[in-house]
Design a protein around this motif. Structure first.
Motif, short mmCIF file in Angstrom:
data_model
loop_
_atom_site.label_atom_id
_atom_site.label_comp_id
_atom_site.label_asym_id
_atom_site.label_seq_id
_atom_site.Cartn_x
_atom_site.Cartn_y
_atom_site.Cartn_z
N UNK A 138 0.84 -1.19 0.00
CA UNK A 138 0.00 0.00 0.00
C UNK A 138 0.88 1.24 0.00
N UNK A 139 0.31 2.36 -0.46
CA UNK A 139 1.04 3.62 -0.40
C UNK A 139 0.67 4.37 0.88
N UNK A 140 1.17 5.58 1.02
CA UNK A 140 0.95 6.33 2.25
C UNK A 140 -0.51 6.78 2.40
N UNK A 141 -1.29 6.71 1.31
CA UNK A 141 -2.71 7.07 1.34
C UNK A 141 -3.58 5.86 1.65
N UNK A 142 -2.94 4.71 1.88
CA UNK A 142 -3.61 3.45 2.22
C UNK A 142 -4.35 2.84 1.03
N UNK A 143 -3.96 3.22 -0.19
CA UNK A 143 -4.44 2.52 -1.38
C UNK A 143 -3.76 1.15 -1.45
N UNK A 144 -4.52 0.12 -1.76
CA UNK A 144 -3.97 -1.23 -1.91
C UNK A 144 -3.50 -1.38 -3.35
N UNK A 145 -2.18 -1.48 -3.54
CA UNK A 145 -1.61 -1.49 -4.89
C UNK A 145 -1.40 -2.90 -5.43
N UNK A 146 -1.15 -3.84 -4.56
CA UNK A 146 -0.95 -5.24 -4.97
C UNK A 146 -1.15 -6.11 -3.72
N UNK A 147 -1.50 -7.39 -3.93
CA UNK A 147 -1.77 -8.26 -2.79
C UNK A 147 -1.68 -9.72 -3.23
N UNK A 148 -1.53 -10.60 -2.24
CA UNK A 148 -1.49 -12.02 -2.58
C UNK A 148 -2.85 -12.68 -2.35
N UNK A 149 -2.91 -13.96 -2.68
CA UNK A 149 -4.18 -14.70 -2.67
C UNK A 149 -4.82 -14.74 -1.28
N UNK A 150 -3.99 -14.98 -0.24
CA UNK A 150 -4.55 -15.10 1.11
C UNK A 150 -5.10 -13.76 1.59
N UNK A 151 -4.39 -12.67 1.31
CA UNK A 151 -4.90 -11.37 1.74
C UNK A 151 -6.21 -11.04 1.04
N UNK A 152 -6.34 -11.44 -0.22
CA UNK A 152 -7.56 -11.17 -0.96
C UNK A 152 -8.77 -11.81 -0.29
N UNK A 153 -8.56 -12.89 0.48
CA UNK A 153 -9.67 -13.61 1.11
C UNK A 153 -9.79 -13.31 2.61
N UNK A 154 -8.85 -12.54 3.14
CA UNK A 154 -8.81 -12.32 4.58
C UNK A 154 -10.05 -11.62 5.09
#
Length: 294
Positions: A138-154
């Motif tokens: 994430x950037x400093x504005x808390x935008x999610x820029x990329x993620x893995x499979x487990x985080x996508x389902x968390x």
């Protein structure tokens, strides 16, 4: 003999006028395809206009009717990124249409969906290599820029969230599914508002930051209350708990791994606090991906 380059060249002023007419036609076409019911308006018995009326688009986008009419008439007026964002949401534009709108208006889309030049293939491979530990960038504005499979389902199904809405603070305050998984929701909301205010001190004049705060103020009474407290707090690691709908309670250690100076992007990891959580994360990761309905 006139060359092809000379025949197709348009002076800057003429090019701007062409874009204004294209923008006007695009807005009209998008407005006319949307039914009142799609945006929560009654149809009425005297409606002759296909789709929405101009005044309805203006009202839903919080702009003046005259100003919006001028926009559809290709008048030479300035359009802010905040207004373009509001129009894109009102007109239910998809990612491609949104990009087209900003391009015609000669503006840069400030949302993370527009571009993520800092996310390299190597970083994406690192996220995959951490599985089943949930991890994202994430950037400093808390935008999610990329993620893995487990985080996508968390906290639900992040893949189903439009890219322009993938912002941790926005989701915590406005997304019912996301909110339902956070065990200490009230504390989390207040803490994130304080983190955003602290981070925003170095970005007060930037459109993307103002756009995020304006949207949060509009969509969440809880955010307005927390924001008006003027609390600030720096980022810090801590233990977090999530009640995942598929595997149950997860107790995780939050860690920030900075990829640039502290105001820049960072990789966030959620390592399991206990054996039960580690096992449940493995189950979450191994779950089959839901297939879309046909």
């Amino acid at each position: 003999m006139t060359s092809m380059a000379q025949e197709t060249y348009a002076p800057p002023a003429q090019g701007a006028e062409i874009r204004r007419h294209e923008l006007a036609a695009f807005l009209r076409s998008r407005r006319e395809r949307i039914t009142p019911e799609q945006v929560g308006l009654p149809r009425g018995v005297r409606r002759r206009t296909p789709g929405l009326r101009r005044e309805e688009v203006a009202q839903l986008s919080a702009v003046g009717v005259t100003w919006y009419t001028w926009l559809e008439q290709a008048r030479d007026i300035q359009v802010s990124v905040q207004v373009l964002d509001a129009l894109a949401r009102t007109l239910l534009l998809d990612a491609g249409e949104r990009a087209h709108l900003f391009q015609l208006a000669g503006s840069v889309d400030p949302t993370p969906a527009a571009s993520c030049p800092s996310i390299t293939p190597a970083l994406r491979e690192m996220l995959r290599g951490l599985e089943p530990v949930p991890a994202y960038i994430q950037n400093s504005r808390y935008d999610i820029l990329a993620y893995n499979r487990t985080y996508a389902r968390l906290m639900g199904d992040l893949d189903a969230v439009p890219p322009e809405d993938r912002n941790c603070i926005l989701l915590v305050y406005t997304d019912p599914g996301w909110r339902s998984t956070i065990v200490h929701l009230d504390e989390t909301m207040r803490l994130m508002a304080a983190k955003l205010r602290a981070a925003m001190a170095g970005h007060l004049g930037e459109p993307a930051w103002k756009l995020l705060v304006k949207r949060l103020m509009t969509e969440s009474a809880e955010f307005r209350e927390h924001w008006e407290r003027y609390e600030v707090v720096s980022s810090r690691s801590k233990t977090k708990q999530f009640l995942n709908p598929h595997v149950g309670l997860l107790t995780l250690d939050h860690t920030d791994l900075w990829l640039a100076p502290q105001s820049g992007p960072r990789m966030v990891t959620y390592t399991p606090k206990d054996t039960q959580t580690r096992t449940r994360l493995q189950h979450l990761y191994e779950m089959p991906t839901p297939q879309p309905l046909t």
